[in-house]
Design a protein around this motif. Sequence first.
Motif, PDB file in Angstrom:
ATOM      1  N   SER A 114      -4.454 -19.120   9.254  1.00 26.17           N
ATOM      2  CA  SER A 114      -5.344 -18.185   8.576  1.00 26.17           C
ATOM      3  C   SER A 114      -4.667 -16.835   8.355  1.00 26.17           C
ATOM      4  CB  SER A 114      -6.626 -17.995   9.385  1.00 26.17           C
ATOM      5  OG  SER A 114      -7.471 -17.054   8.773  1.00 26.17           O
ATOM      6  N   THR A 117      -2.005 -17.030   5.711  1.00 28.98           N
ATOM      7  CA  THR A 117      -2.591 -17.115   4.366  1.00 28.98           C
ATOM      8  C   THR A 117      -2.978 -15.734   3.861  1.00 28.98           C
ATOM      9  OG1 THR A 117      -3.443 -19.345   4.812  1.00 28.98           O
ATOM     10  CG2 THR A 117      -4.416 -18.157   2.972  1.00 28.98           C
ATOM     11  N   PHE A 118      -3.590 -14.930   4.726  1.00 27.63           N
ATOM     12  CA  PHE A 118      -3.947 -13.570   4.337  1.00 27.63           C
ATOM     13  C   PHE A 118      -2.702 -12.738   4.013  1.00 27.63           C
ATOM     14  CE2 PHE A 118      -8.143 -14.130   6.597  1.00 27.63           C
ATOM     15  CZ  PHE A 118      -8.928 -13.904   5.475  1.00 27.63           C
ATOM     16  N   LEU A 121      -1.394 -13.647   0.593  1.00 28.35           N
ATOM     17  CA  LEU A 121      -2.221 -13.066  -0.462  1.00 28.35           C
ATOM     18  C   LEU A 121      -1.883 -11.598  -0.694  1.00 28.35           C
ATOM     19  CD1 LEU A 121      -5.636 -14.725   0.406  1.00 28.35           C
ATOM     20  CD2 LEU A 121      -4.427 -14.943  -1.766  1.00 28.35           C
ATOM     21  N   ARG A 122      -1.532 -10.900   0.364  1.00 25.80           N
ATOM     22  CA  ARG A 122      -1.170  -9.483   0.244  1.00 25.80           C
ATOM     23  C   ARG A 122       0.181  -9.304  -0.424  1.00 25.80           C
ATOM     24  NH1 ARG A 122      -4.505  -5.291   0.959  1.00 25.80           N
ATOM     25  NH2 ARG A 122      -2.834  -4.087   1.948  1.00 25.80           N
ATOM     26  N   ARG A 230      -7.530 -17.024  -6.181  1.00 18.72           N
ATOM     27  CA  ARG A 230      -7.296 -16.110  -5.068  1.00 18.72           C
ATOM     28  C   ARG A 230      -8.535 -15.969  -4.192  1.00 18.72           C
ATOM     29  NH1 ARG A 230      -2.854 -13.113  -4.827  1.00 18.72           N
ATOM     30  NH2 ARG A 230      -3.894 -11.419  -3.729  1.00 18.72           N
ATOM     31  N   LEU A 231      -9.710 -15.958  -4.805  1.00 20.78           N
ATOM     32  CA  LEU A 231     -10.939 -15.896  -4.028  1.00 20.78           C
ATOM     33  C   LEU A 231     -11.098 -17.150  -3.183  1.00 20.78           C
ATOM     34  CD1 LEU A 231     -13.672 -14.696  -3.248  1.00 20.78           C
ATOM     35  CD2 LEU A 231     -14.628 -15.708  -5.334  1.00 20.78           C
ATOM     36  N   ARG A 233      -8.757 -19.031  -2.036  1.00 25.26           N
ATOM     37  CA  ARG A 233      -7.783 -18.990  -0.947  1.00 25.26           C
ATOM     38  C   ARG A 233      -8.221 -18.019   0.152  1.00 25.26           C
ATOM     39  NH1 ARG A 233      -1.478 -18.885  -2.480  1.00 25.26           N
ATOM     40  NH2 ARG A 233      -2.290 -20.588  -3.749  1.00 25.26           N
ATOM     41  N   LYS A 234      -8.804 -16.888  -0.232  1.00 20.72           N
ATOM     42  CA  LYS A 234      -9.324 -15.952   0.768  1.00 20.72           C
ATOM     43  C   LYS A 234     -10.447 -16.585   1.580  1.00 20.72           C
ATOM     44  CE  LYS A 234      -8.320 -11.681  -1.807  1.00 20.72           C
ATOM     45  NZ  LYS A 234      -8.926 -10.541  -2.531  1.00 20.72           N
ATOM     46  N   ALA A 237      -8.998 -19.072   4.027  1.00 21.09           N
ATOM     47  CA  ALA A 237      -8.415 -18.418   5.196  1.00 21.09           C
ATOM     48  C   ALA A 237      -9.506 -17.938   6.147  1.00 21.09           C
ATOM     49  CB  ALA A 237      -7.536 -17.240   4.756  1.00 21.09           C
ATOM     50  N   GLY A 238     -10.574 -17.359   5.588  1.00 21.75           N
ATOM     51  CA  GLY A 238     -11.689 -16.944   6.422  1.00 21.75           C
ATOM     52  C   GLY A 238     -12.363 -18.116   7.098  1.00 21.75           C
TER      53      GLY A 238
END
Length: 250
Positions: A114, A117-118, A121-122, A230-231, A233-234, A237-238
Amino acid sequence: MDIIEIIGNLVLGGLLGLVGGIFGIGGGLIAIPALGIFFGLDQQLAQGTALVMVVPNVLMSCWRYYQRNKINWRHALLLASFSFALAWVGAKIAVGLDNQQMRSIFVVFLVVLSVWTFIQLRLSRSEGQDHVTQPWYALAGLGSFSGFVGGLFGVGGAVVATPILTLFFGLTQVLAQGLSLSLAIPSTSVTLFTYAIHDQINWTMGIPLAIGGILTVSYGVKIAHAMPQRLLRKLFAGFLLVSAVLLFNS
């Protein structure tokens, strides 16, 4: 089991199927801690019962993802074949291991995936590519690892394979989820069989969960394809973090 309990399990299965369709994982990650926390099942029995729901959910989700993404079946079969062999090994080990040790290791694994993954994304604005460029042995290794971990923890290999396919193979989230589901079909099936022969399944709970999941999983797949990558994937991760917390506290 009375009619109220059956309806409750159908509703729970429906919710899990919806989530499983969105994230391409069959719903086992939520089902296992839910069965442990709310129904008092021990770890192995919760894993085996959840698999009764996960197997048909994975089959339905894989078909729906294939209809929308046209999964490369050569890649899917390669992943699935290696996953099948190692899932049996993982499941055989699982039925004889200490519950808390298994859970602790998997919680750490989910947290690491997780967080990574974050971080990805950054660092990157790319949503990923729509085809696999890695050699066959990379897919074989992924199938083996995912199958073993999926068999060990009774969640199928999709939850392991999806973040690896996005992070290290560079695939889009929906394509990664579709490929991961094809990997999970044989691994969850052989894991379910292994748990069944060791009497680690509550069928009276598992069957209503499975029926509820089948009724909603297609809607989850539809939602996944309507979301920005992207949403999605976020949220995935959450979802891994939430699952880790639930497993840690179950």
